[in-house]
Structures are given as C-alpha cells and as structure tokens.
Design a protein around this motif. Structure first.
Motif, PDB file in Angstrom:
ATOM      1  N   ASP A 166      53.444  49.715 -80.364  1.00 46.90           N
ATOM      2  CA  ASP A 166      52.390  50.045 -79.403  1.00 46.90           C
ATOM      3  C   ASP A 166      52.302  51.572 -79.369  1.00 46.90           C
ATOM      4  OD1 ASP A 166      51.102  50.762 -76.864  1.00 46.90           O
ATOM      5  OD2 ASP A 166      51.325  48.658 -76.318  1.00 46.90           O
TER       6      ASP A 166
ATOM      7  N   GLN B  60      51.578  53.522 -77.165  1.00 47.63           N
ATOM      8  CA  GLN B  60      52.075  54.134 -75.941  1.00 47.63           C
ATOM      9  C   GLN B  60      53.585  53.970 -75.760  1.00 47.63           C
ATOM     10  OE1 GLN B  60      49.597  54.791 -72.398  1.00 47.63           O
ATOM     11  NE2 GLN B  60      48.982  52.666 -72.738  1.00 47.63           N
TER      12      GLN B  60
ATOM     13  N   ILE C 235      50.688  47.587 -73.336  1.00 50.11           N
ATOM     14  CA  ILE C 235      51.088  48.481 -72.240  1.00 50.11           C
ATOM     15  C   ILE C 235      49.907  48.852 -71.360  1.00 50.11           C
ATOM     16  CG2 ILE C 235      52.033  50.764 -71.684  1.00 50.11           C
ATOM     17  CD1 ILE C 235      53.834  50.520 -74.104  1.00 50.11           C
ATOM     18  N   GLY C 236      48.742  49.111 -71.967  1.00 49.07           N
ATOM     19  CA  GLY C 236      47.584  49.494 -71.171  1.00 49.07           C
ATOM     20  C   GLY C 236      46.397  49.893 -72.026  1.00 49.07           C
ATOM     21  N   PRO C 237      45.343  50.432 -71.392  1.00 47.41           N
ATOM     22  CA  PRO C 237      44.106  50.780 -72.105  1.00 47.41           C
ATOM     23  C   PRO C 237      44.304  51.729 -73.288  1.00 47.41           C
ATOM     24  CG  PRO C 237      43.758  50.845 -69.734  1.00 47.41           C
ATOM     25  CD  PRO C 237      45.227  50.666 -69.936  1.00 47.41           C
ATOM     26  N   ASP C 238      45.164  52.724 -73.144  1.00 44.14           N
ATOM     27  CA  ASP C 238      45.399  53.632 -74.262  1.00 44.14           C
ATOM     28  C   ASP C 238      46.051  52.914 -75.442  1.00 44.14           C
ATOM     29  OD1 ASP C 238      44.239  55.861 -73.181  1.00 44.14           O
ATOM     30  OD2 ASP C 238      46.089  56.731 -72.413  1.00 44.14           O
ATOM     31  N   SER C 239      46.766  51.836 -75.177  1.00 37.85           N
ATOM     32  CA  SER C 239      47.356  51.037 -76.252  1.00 37.85           C
ATOM     33  C   SER C 239      46.257  50.407 -77.101  1.00 37.85           C
ATOM     34  CB  SER C 239      48.250  49.936 -75.678  1.00 37.85           C
ATOM     35  OG  SER C 239      49.253  50.464 -74.846  1.00 37.85           O
ATOM     36  N   GLU C 240      45.276  49.810 -76.438  1.00 39.54           N
ATOM     37  CA  GLU C 240      44.149  49.170 -77.134  1.00 39.54           C
ATOM     38  C   GLU C 240      43.361  50.208 -77.931  1.00 39.54           C
ATOM     39  OE1 GLU C 240      41.209  46.127 -78.068  1.00 39.54           O
ATOM     40  OE2 GLU C 240      43.178  45.928 -77.112  1.00 39.54           O
TER      41      GLU C 240
ATOM     42  N   GLU D 253      52.888  56.826 -70.256  1.00 39.64           N
ATOM     43  CA  GLU D 253      52.173  55.550 -70.329  1.00 39.64           C
ATOM     44  C   GLU D 253      51.052  55.470 -69.300  1.00 39.64           C
ATOM     45  OE1 GLU D 253      54.947  52.372 -69.955  1.00 39.64           O
ATOM     46  OE2 GLU D 253      56.114  52.943 -71.723  1.00 39.64           O
ATOM     47  N   ASN D 254      49.882  55.023 -69.769  1.00 38.25           N
ATOM     48  CA  ASN D 254      48.719  54.788 -68.911  1.00 38.25           C
ATOM     49  C   ASN D 254      48.294  56.008 -68.104  1.00 38.25           C
ATOM     50  OD1 ASN D 254      48.576  52.079 -69.746  1.00 38.25           O
ATOM     51  ND2 ASN D 254      50.068  51.449 -68.204  1.00 38.25           N
ATOM     52  N   SER D 255      48.503  57.195 -68.689  1.00 34.86           N
ATOM     53  CA  SER D 255      48.087  58.439 -68.028  1.00 34.86           C
ATOM     54  C   SER D 255      46.739  58.928 -68.538  1.00 34.86           C
ATOM     55  CB  SER D 255      49.134  59.528 -68.275  1.00 34.86           C
ATOM     56  OG  SER D 255      49.231  59.841 -69.661  1.00 34.86           O
ATOM     57  N   GLY D 256      46.144  58.193 -69.490  1.00 38.54           N
ATOM     58  CA  GLY D 256      44.895  58.625 -70.083  1.00 38.54           C
ATOM     59  C   GLY D 256      45.077  59.709 -71.128  1.00 38.54           C
TER      60      GLY D 256
END
Length: 265
Positions: A108, A110, A145-150, A179-182
């Motif tokens: 992943d 992230q 993990i989140g949007p940045d992963s995708e 993680e998930n900080s944009g």
C-alpha cells in the motif's frame, strides 16, 4: 545585694540583644532561601529551553519530512534514477524476463513499513539480484488504508502502462507522508511524474480506466488466495512456476538475500 532597677535594665538589654540576633538569623535564612529559589528558577528555565530545543531537533514529523538535493525537483529523484538505471521494465515487472526467480511485492503506498522495505532492503535486492539477472520483481498494489492509497495504486499501475511503474513507485515512497494526511497532493503528483518522465495526460486517462481498476481487483484477489492480509507481503518462487508466501523476520537486505538464495536465485 544587687540593685533591682539595675538588674531590670540588664534583663531588658539582654532581651533586646536576643531579639536583634533572632531578627538577623531570620533575615539571613530568608536571603539564603531567596538565593536558592533564584538559582532553582534559573535551572528550571534552562531545562525548559533545553527541552524545547531537543523537542524541535528530534521531532518525528521533522525527521520524516522529505528533503530534495540540489538540482532535484522532488525528493529521491537522483537516488531513484541511479537505482533503476538500465534495468528493463515491462508493466508491473522489473528485471530480466528470464530471471530464475520471481519476487512479488504486495504493498500500500501509504504503508510506512512498505516504505521501510524500499529504503532498507530493496537496494540490496535490486543491486545483487535484479541487476545481475537472477531475480525479476513484480509489484501488486493494495489500497486499504485510505484515499491516498487508492490514488497511489492507480497512479503507479497507470505508470506501468508507460513502463515507469517502478520510477513512480520509488519516488512516491521517498515522499510518503503521514497516513490519510492528503500527502499525495496534485503538486506532488506533478513533480513525481515529471521526475519519472511520465506523460501526465496519458497517465490520467489510464489511471481512471476500467483496465487499471481490474489490476487493483486482481491484486486483492491474488493476495486473498495466498492468505496475505498485511503489507508489505511477498510471494516468491521459480519464474513461471508456483509461487508461495515469503516470510522474513525483518525488512533488511540481509534477510531478503537469505530468502532469495534459498529460493534458488
């Protein structure tokens, strides 16, 4: 016999002298306490300043902030170019097609441990095994993990359509944020694609395509079939043959060298 009046005056004088001495002792003790408190306050103030300085210097966020070298547009550009220079890429793979052993990585973008593997072990894997033609690498993205992963998964897979997956992958890891900080912003994406010599309009079209989406789905299915539920995870085996999960105790070059040697590299 002594005179009563004279005796009374003597007693009064002694009492006055005793009172003065007591006042002097009290004053001296107060001065000593004030001096100690002043010194203590100075020590505390110094300790506070020192602690603030140490906190600033040792701040985890500061230590993790990527830095660029002179002439780089994005952190890791020079190191990535040197690591991958001259090694053939084809889609998701890196290395000679006829290499004896294949190592598949599930990661992943992230995941901090995936970045650790890239930093601490991958240079040894590439330098000793991929560059020498013994091992070919294959990357399989995961995005839980989140949007940045995708976004990261689609970006690297789309870069693979231009045979630049590994360049983009390494640059994103070199600039990974919390993680998930944009952290995978448009600005970072533009810099990474420029450093990797990727065609942005083409990548944008591919990243949103059904074909790239299917690659993400296929990677998840392959991980599930092999019981891989964390990142980074690996499969290893003879190229063209059956692959099995690879378990290593630590993400170091030494650990992967031992594992690849055992696999017949």
């Amino acid at each position: 016999m002594s005179n009563p009046d004279e005796h009374s005056r003597t007693q009064q004088g002694e009492a006055a002298r005793a009172a003065r001495e007591e006042q002097e002792r009290t004053a001296a003790q107060g001065a000593t306490r004030r001096k100690r408190l002043t010194v203590l306050a100075g020590v505390v103030a110094t300790a506070v300043v020192l602690a603030a300085v140490l906190l600033l210097v040792s701040s985890p966020d500061k230590a993790k902030t990527p830095t660029t070298a002179t002439g780089e547009t994005v952190a890791g550009q020079t190191a990535t170019a040197a690591l991958l220079d001259g090694i053939p890429q084809s889609g998701r793979t890196l290395g000679a097609a006829r290499a004896r052993v294949t190592l598949v990585e599930f990661a992943d973008l992230q995941c901090p441990f995936c970045a650790q593997y890239t930093r601490d072990a991958l240079p040894t894997v590439i330098g000793d095994y991929v560059r020498t033609g013994k091992v070919r690498l294959e990357f399989r993205p995961r995005a839980f993990i989140g949007p940045d992963s995708e976004r990261g998964a689609r970006t690297v897979v789309a870069a693979g359509r231009q045979d630049k997956l590994w360049n983009v992958l390494e640059l994103l890891y070199a600039n990974q944020g919390a993680e998930n900080s944009g952290w995978l912003s448009d600005d970072l994406a533009v810099k990474v694609l420029a450093a990797a010599a990727v065609d942005p309009p083409r990548l944008e079209r591919d990243a949103s395509s059904a074909a790239v989406g299917k690659e993400l789905t296929d990677a998840e299915a392959l991980a599930a079939r092999n019981g891989l539920d964390s990142t980074p995870s690996f499969l290893v085996g003879r190229t063209g043959g059956a692959l099995k999960p690879l378990v290593v105790q630590e993400l170091t070059g030494t650990a992967f060298s031992q594992a690849l040697d055992q696999a017949g590299a």
